[in-house]
Design a protein around this motif. Structure first.
Motif, PDB file in Angstrom:
ATOM      1  N   ILE A 377       0.837  -1.207   0.000  1.00  0.00           N
ATOM      2  CA  ILE A 377       0.000   0.000   0.000  1.00  0.00           C
ATOM      3  C   ILE A 377       0.868   1.251   0.000  1.00  0.00           C
ATOM      4  O   ILE A 377       0.590   2.228  -0.713  1.00  0.00           O
ATOM      5  CB  ILE A 377      -0.948  -0.002   1.221  1.00  0.00           C
ATOM      6  CG1 ILE A 377      -2.044  -1.069   1.035  1.00  0.00           C
ATOM      7  CG2 ILE A 377      -1.568   1.373   1.435  1.00  0.00           C
ATOM      8  CD1 ILE A 377      -2.992  -0.796  -0.108  1.00  0.00           C
ATOM      9  N   MET A 378       1.952   1.238   0.787  1.00  0.00           N
ATOM     10  CA  MET A 378       2.829   2.410   0.832  1.00  0.00           C
ATOM     11  C   MET A 378       3.533   2.618  -0.507  1.00  0.00           C
ATOM     12  O   MET A 378       3.753   3.757  -0.936  1.00  0.00           O
ATOM     13  CB  MET A 378       3.847   2.261   1.963  1.00  0.00           C
ATOM     14  CG  MET A 378       3.242   2.164   3.357  1.00  0.00           C
ATOM     15  SD  MET A 378       1.927   3.378   3.670  1.00  0.00           S
ATOM     16  CE  MET A 378       2.834   4.915   3.500  1.00  0.00           C
ATOM     17  N   ALA A 379       3.910   1.523  -1.183  1.00  0.00           N
ATOM     18  CA  ALA A 379       4.515   1.650  -2.505  1.00  0.00           C
ATOM     19  C   ALA A 379       3.520   2.242  -3.500  1.00  0.00           C
ATOM     20  O   ALA A 379       3.871   3.074  -4.347  1.00  0.00           O
ATOM     21  CB  ALA A 379       5.006   0.286  -2.988  1.00  0.00           C
ATOM     22  N   LEU A 380       2.254   1.823  -3.400  1.00  0.00           N
ATOM     23  CA  LEU A 380       1.207   2.348  -4.274  1.00  0.00           C
ATOM     24  C   LEU A 380       1.031   3.849  -4.048  1.00  0.00           C
ATOM     25  O   LEU A 380       0.894   4.626  -5.001  1.00  0.00           O
ATOM     26  CB  LEU A 380      -0.100   1.607  -3.999  1.00  0.00           C
ATOM     27  CG  LEU A 380      -1.259   1.875  -4.951  1.00  0.00           C
ATOM     28  CD1 LEU A 380      -1.008   1.208  -6.296  1.00  0.00           C
ATOM     29  CD2 LEU A 380      -2.565   1.347  -4.366  1.00  0.00           C
ATOM     30  N   ILE A 381       1.039   4.259  -2.788  1.00  0.00           N
ATOM     31  CA  ILE A 381       0.903   5.684  -2.470  1.00  0.00           C
ATOM     32  C   ILE A 381       2.085   6.466  -3.028  1.00  0.00           C
ATOM     33  O   ILE A 381       1.919   7.549  -3.604  1.00  0.00           O
ATOM     34  CB  ILE A 381       0.785   5.886  -0.948  1.00  0.00           C
ATOM     35  CG1 ILE A 381      -0.557   5.348  -0.439  1.00  0.00           C
ATOM     36  CG2 ILE A 381       0.933   7.363  -0.576  1.00  0.00           C
ATOM     37  CD1 ILE A 381      -0.695   5.372   1.068  1.00  0.00           C
TER      38      ILE A 381
END
Length: 682
Positions: A377-381
């Motif tokens: 999720i953090m990579a997506l953000i």
């Protein structure tokens, strides 16, 4: 103090409602800017609810863990591969081993579809698919002496499908580790700072292993403090390399670095697990989880807007980053952040030989998977908070002016001057054409940190992020190579039984040389690939990885039937059915699509036409290499599809026989040994 039952019900109802509202905001937004905090809150709520309720139900009702049952680490303790290990060190090793490029690179590449498809797949896939997959295989292996996935398929499904599974798993592992190593090479080539930090983790880990084994046994807090301090010093020390002899020694070309990574994988697979592998992975986990936690804090403080829309027009398959529609390619591009077959190899490789209680399966397997979900999720953000034009320019190869013009024409304005300014800001010469996903994540992560601590630190944070990604991935290579050694020894044992014994030094070295040589060949081809390797190997990586998960879930379904848990078959059959549809669709399209940007065979045919038309010597050599790569990729993908289809068909036949009462449900678990009796005997 324990809260009253009504308070707990109210608290968890509030958490669930908050997650639902956050997800609704993300799903229903069209055109208007959406704050990334909604995504952080939604993911955090899913994490909390899944671990508190779903994992508890899965362990108690479906798997029925028994904390009184001795684990393989205790029963077979040999001080080398089977070693009783503290649950937090096991968690660190397991998380470090499973968290390769998938949760970083996959979500970044899939961001070309918009933030919504990736978000849905990561949150749903990780909890209902990945966490089930990882927990089930670790449970099965722990009940069977730490046996590999291939061995378990052979015993539970049959000799022939077991042999096919072993061949399939080894072949898939070769591709997976080649891609993992290639991402590391791309991140560390000609980067002395990053290479210095990565190299420093090795002697630090050895000192930690020796200390826990001989000097300060049981003093895990003291040893952890030493390891973290050493790691931080290595990170900071790399900044002062310019102008020193070390800078020249550590500035390696891609081919040289590839040979060094092969050598590291070889020794990491043979040395005792307590000496290098477990402490290094445990040490790496501090940086991984610590950095991701800091990134969450930065997102909360900066509260960036997701500049990428929820859905882009590229869901139809015309995306400039990679070809292919959102179905099925979103679901194979994002692997480790949602569900990954590679995890089954760790869960049936090193980890079951380390845990000291079946209860540890919940924190290690389920907890490790949903922690990786948060990383995804953090990579997506990080990718979706960038300017979309910059995102696409970083991930496309070609002439800088032509690339920026093409992206602008697609509706995402960007200029060469804008990209030059971005490169200067992060201390690089250019950021156009930095494909593979890792540079994109590094830019997004650096911008988050710089938003809190000042833009003058942007180059520092960018290079820290590059090093962080390499550290993240390298820990998967060492564990993966050791697991591959186990698998090859299983195969060698069919030829001559002594070679299959993990205590055999000759068997260890022979299996390691064979396995490293296999993935090393694909790694080297990727390093010298004219397209950078990632473009050629990543689609193959995605298909292979998810096909491996199909084999693992088929085994899990078989074990559930034999255990009499037929009422819970939907737990494994649901993700299994989904992955079969996704992987067969993606594999077929990658082989036979008429679009040269998508299909291996059509791309090879287009290149042959270019060769027939003529070109320079350099062009012809490059085109011939690409034709060869496309034919190899098509053959490998087709072989994977056939092998896995045969394994699933054999498993389905067995399920029918078991459910119809035509075959006895003979489980091949190890004899029950109680923890108490084992510890008393020792």
């Amino acid at each position: 103090m324990k809260l009253p039952s009504w308070s707990r019900i109210g608290l968890w109802s509030l958490v669930a409602a908050l997650g639902a509202v956050s997800f609704a905001v993300l799903a229903w937004s069209r055109g208007e800017p959406v704050n990334a905090l909604w995504l952080v809150v939604a993911a955090g709520c899913v994490f909390a609810v899944a671990y508190r309720f779903h994992s508890a139900w899965l362990m108690a009702r479906v798997l029925t863990l028994d904390q009184r049952r001795a684990t393989p680490a205790i029963v077979r303790d040999d001080g080398k591969d089977y070693v009783p290990t503290n649950r937090w060190i096991v968690f660190g090793h397991h998380f470090a081993a499973i968290a390769g490029p998938g949760p970083l690179v996959g979500p970044v590449l899939a961001s070309q579809f918009g933030y919504l498809p990736g978000t849905i797949w990561i949150l749903v896939g990780a909890t209902l698919g990945g966490a089930v997959h990882d927990s089930m295989i670790l449970f099965c292996s722990a009940r069977r002496g730490g046996k590999s996935l291939g061995q378990m398929v052979r015993e539970e499904v049959g000799a022939f499908p077991g042999f096919l599974a072993l061949i399939s798993i080894i072949a898939i592992m070769v591709i997976l580790l080649a891609v993992l190593a290639l991402v590391v090479v791309k991140a560390l080539a000609e980067s002395p700072w990053g290479l210095f930090t990565i190299a420093a983790t090795m002697p630090i880990a050895v000192l930690m292993g020796l200390s826990l084994r001989y000097w300060t046994p049981g003093r895990i807090g003291l040893v952890s403090a030493f390891g973290v301090a050493g790691l931080l010093l290595a990170v900071v020390g790399g900044r002062y390399l310019p102008g020193t002899p070390l800078e020249g020694w550590l500035t390696l070309q891609g081919t040289t670095l590839a040979w060094w990574i092969m050598a590291y994988g070889l020794f990491a697979s043979i040395l005792p697990v307590w000496l290098l592998l477990a402490p290094r992975d445990y040490l790496s986990t501090f940086m991984k989880i610590g950095t991701v936690a800091l990134l969450v804090v930065a997102v909360v403080m900066v509260a960036p807007v997701l500049k990428m829309p929820a859905l882009t027009k590229f869901i139809d398959g015309t995306g400039p980053v990679f070809a292919g529609p959102v179905f099925p390619f979103c679901f194979i591009t994002i692997a480790c952040g949602a569900i990954s077959g590679f995890h089954s190899l760790v869960s049936s490789g090193t980890t079951p030989k380390l845990i000291t209680s079946e209860n540890d399966i919940r924190i290690v397997a389920y907890g490790g998977m949903i922690t990786e979900m948060m990383v995804g999720i953090m990579a997506l953000i990080a990718a979706c908070a960038m300017q979309p034009g910059e995102y696409f320019a970083i991930n496309m190869k070609g002439d800088p002016v032509a690339i920026t013009e093409k992206i602008t024409a697609l509706g995402f304005p960007v200029t060469p001057a804008q990209m030059s300014d971005l490169a200067a800001a992060v201390g690089e010469k250019t950021m156009i054409g930095r494909t593979g996903g890792a540079p994109t994540f590094a830019v997004g992560m650096a911008q988050m940190f710089a938003g809190v601590l000042g833009r003058h630190l942007l180059p520092l944070w960018y290079h820290f992020a590059i090093m962080f990604e390499a550290l993240f991935i390298l820990t998967t290579i060492d564990a993966g190579t050791r697991i591959g050694r186990f698998l090859v020894q299983d195969l060698l044992g069919c030829v001559w039984k002594p070679l299959g014994e993990t205590r055999s030094t000759a068997g260890n070295w022979l299996a390691s040389f064979l396995f490293v040589g296999a993935w090393g060949w694909f790694l080297y081809q990727g390093v010298v690939d004219p397209l950078g390797g990632i473009n050629s190997l990543w689609p193959l990586f995605g298909v292979a990885n998810q096909l491996l998960a199909v084999i693992a879930l088929a085994l899990g379904t078989t074990v559930l039937i034999k255990m009499g848990r037929t009422r819970y078959l939907w737990v494994s059959l649901s993700p299994l059915s989904w992955l079969i549809v996704v992987t067969l669709s993606a594999g077929w399209m990658k082989i036979f699509s008429a679009d040269p940007r998508l299909g291996f065979l059509s791309n090879a045919a287009a290149l042959k036409q270019q060769i027939a038309a003529g070109g320079t010597a350099a062009q012809l050599a490059e085109w011939h290499r690409l034709v060869f790569s496309n034919h190899v990729n098509a053959s490998v993908t087709g072989t994977f599809l056939v092998l896995v289809t045969l394994i699933v068909a054999a498993s389905a036949r067995l399920w029918w026989q078991l459910l119809a009462g035509r075959r006895a449900p003979d489980l091949h678990e190890d004899p029950y040994v109680s923890q108490a009796s084992t510890l008393t005997a020792k």
